[in-house]
Structures are given as C-alpha cells and as structure tokens.
Design a protein around this motif. Sequence first.
Motif, PDB file in Angstrom:
ATOM      1  N   VAL A  42     -64.511  -6.393 -13.291  1.00 20.67           N
ATOM      2  CA  VAL A  42     -64.930  -5.484 -14.344  1.00 20.67           C
ATOM      3  C   VAL A  42     -65.858  -4.530 -13.603  1.00 20.67           C
ATOM      4  O   VAL A  42     -66.980  -4.880 -13.278  1.00 20.67           O
ATOM      5  N   SER A  43     -65.352  -3.350 -13.279  1.00 19.40           N
ATOM      6  CA  SER A  43     -65.976  -2.482 -12.288  1.00 19.40           C
ATOM      7  C   SER A  43     -66.751  -1.321 -12.882  1.00 19.40           C
ATOM      8  O   SER A  43     -66.277  -0.630 -13.773  1.00 19.40           O
ATOM      9  N   VAL A  44     -67.939  -1.104 -12.332  1.00 18.95           N
ATOM     10  CA  VAL A  44     -68.727   0.086 -12.644  1.00 18.95           C
ATOM     11  C   VAL A  44     -68.204   1.254 -11.816  1.00 18.95           C
ATOM     12  O   VAL A  44     -67.970   2.349 -12.321  1.00 18.95           O
ATOM     13  N   ALA A  45     -67.982   1.013 -10.527  1.00 24.02           N
ATOM     14  CA  ALA A  45     -67.560   2.069  -9.605  1.00 24.02           C
ATOM     15  C   ALA A  45     -66.221   2.684 -10.002  1.00 24.02           C
ATOM     16  O   ALA A  45     -65.956   3.846  -9.693  1.00 24.02           O
ATOM     17  N   ALA A  54     -58.791   0.126  -7.516  1.00 19.76           N
ATOM     18  CA  ALA A  54     -57.487  -0.501  -7.779  1.00 19.76           C
ATOM     19  C   ALA A  54     -56.828  -0.923  -6.469  1.00 19.76           C
ATOM     20  O   ALA A  54     -56.246  -2.015  -6.385  1.00 19.76           O
ATOM     21  N   ASP A  55     -56.922  -0.089  -5.440  1.00 21.67           N
ATOM     22  CA  ASP A  55     -56.344  -0.431  -4.134  1.00 21.67           C
ATOM     23  C   ASP A  55     -57.031  -1.645  -3.519  1.00 21.67           C
ATOM     24  O   ASP A  55     -56.373  -2.508  -2.948  1.00 21.67           O
ATOM     25  N   ALA A  60     -56.593  -7.219  -2.013  1.00 18.23           N
ATOM     26  CA  ALA A  60     -57.177  -8.570  -1.971  1.00 18.23           C
ATOM     27  C   ALA A  60     -56.283  -9.577  -2.695  1.00 18.23           C
ATOM     28  O   ALA A  60     -56.019 -10.666  -2.170  1.00 18.23           O
ATOM     29  N   LEU A  61     -55.806  -9.222  -3.877  1.00 19.27           N
ATOM     30  CA  LEU A  61     -54.931 -10.130  -4.621  1.00 19.27           C
ATOM     31  C   LEU A  61     -53.579 -10.305  -3.923  1.00 19.27           C
ATOM     32  O   LEU A  61     -52.959 -11.354  -4.037  1.00 19.27           O
ATOM     33  N   ILE A 137     -59.137   5.630   2.907  1.00 19.97           N
ATOM     34  CA  ILE A 137     -59.088   4.717   1.771  1.00 19.97           C
ATOM     35  C   ILE A 137     -57.713   4.745   1.118  1.00 19.97           C
ATOM     36  O   ILE A 137     -57.069   3.728   0.954  1.00 19.97           O
ATOM     37  N   VAL A 138     -57.270   5.915   0.754  1.00 19.82           N
ATOM     38  CA  VAL A 138     -55.947   6.045   0.144  1.00 19.82           C
ATOM     39  C   VAL A 138     -55.274   7.260   0.769  1.00 19.82           C
ATOM     40  O   VAL A 138     -55.939   8.185   1.188  1.00 19.82           O
TER      41      VAL A 138
END
Length: 186
Positions: A42-45, A54-55, A60-61, A137-138
């Motif tokens: 549950v992200s603030v960033a 999301a990436d 990680a998942l 990053i992306v």
Amino acid sequence: EATGNMPLVLDFMRRKPADFDVLSGDDNMTFPLICLGGAGVVSVASNLIPAPIADLVAAALGADIEKARRLHNRLYPLFRTLFIETNPVPIKAAMAVKGLCKATYRLPLCPLTAAHQQELEAVVTRRGEATDVFLQIVPTYRYFGQALYNLGRAQEALKSPVATETFRAFLSAKRGSDDPLVADAK
C-alpha cells in the motif's frame, strides 16, 4: 505491515498462516517484505511514481530479485524523503513540486519546514539525475525521447555537471536509430 521493525516482521512472516497475505505499508520495506513472502504494498510513493512502484513489485513478486533490488536501491532516497515529516505532507509537497496538485494544507497539516522542502525538492527533481530514472528504472526513453533531449539541453544550458552524462546516456540508448534528435544532440 508498517512498523519498520525487521525482527518483528521476520517473526510475523514466519508465523503467519499460508493463506494470509501481508502487504507492506511502508515503501522502503516493500522489497524486503516481498522477499520474505509479502504480497505487495500500500504505497505512498505510487501517488508520484506509479509505474516504477508497479515495476518494483512485479519484479519482486516475479522473482526477478536483481531487477527488484536495483529498483529498490534507486528509489530508496525518495522513499526515505517522503517520510521526513508526517504523512501525507511530504507526498503532497512532492506532487506539488511536480505540478500534480497545489501545495495547500488544511489543519492540522501544515507545509514542510523550509529545510525539509529543500531536501524534498532535491530528491524529487534529482538535481540533474532525472535521466537516470528514464533510462534505468523503466524503458520510457522509447516513448519520451523528446523529453530526454530537452532535459539534456536544459542541463547543458545550466552547465550542469551531469549534462555530458545525460547526453551520453541518451545517445547510448538511441544508438543505431534514425532518431533526428540523436543527430542534433551529436
């Protein structure tokens, strides 16, 4: 889970039922928590940078631990800065810096202190390192070549110490393409 207490997290993750999902409630603990069996964040960033968050979670998942670690390490300064004062003040200030909202606050919230505002602006604008976000990053450089080009030109005009690196990264990413921006940048 938002305690930030790693021994507590380790114990909890070890004892939780198999069908019980644990979400990180603290952006800077997302990667370690998922590595321990967590299910997300549950992200603030993500209010500011949804695609990189999301990436990170997807990597990680998906067990792409190296990519997730790189993303986590790249984003960690932002994660820390978004909690320099009471949430949601820093995220709102960061979003205002990026032009996504106005920096207005209702009591009991108040603006960041001047020192924290400067710190937050330095991290959010990355002081000339914004291309790093695009390129590492992306792969948004494929879609925002013009933005990278303009960023490099702006840095060059400001005599930024990273202007040369920005152009090198831009040219490297576009090497071999017929992009007219590459010819002009050279």
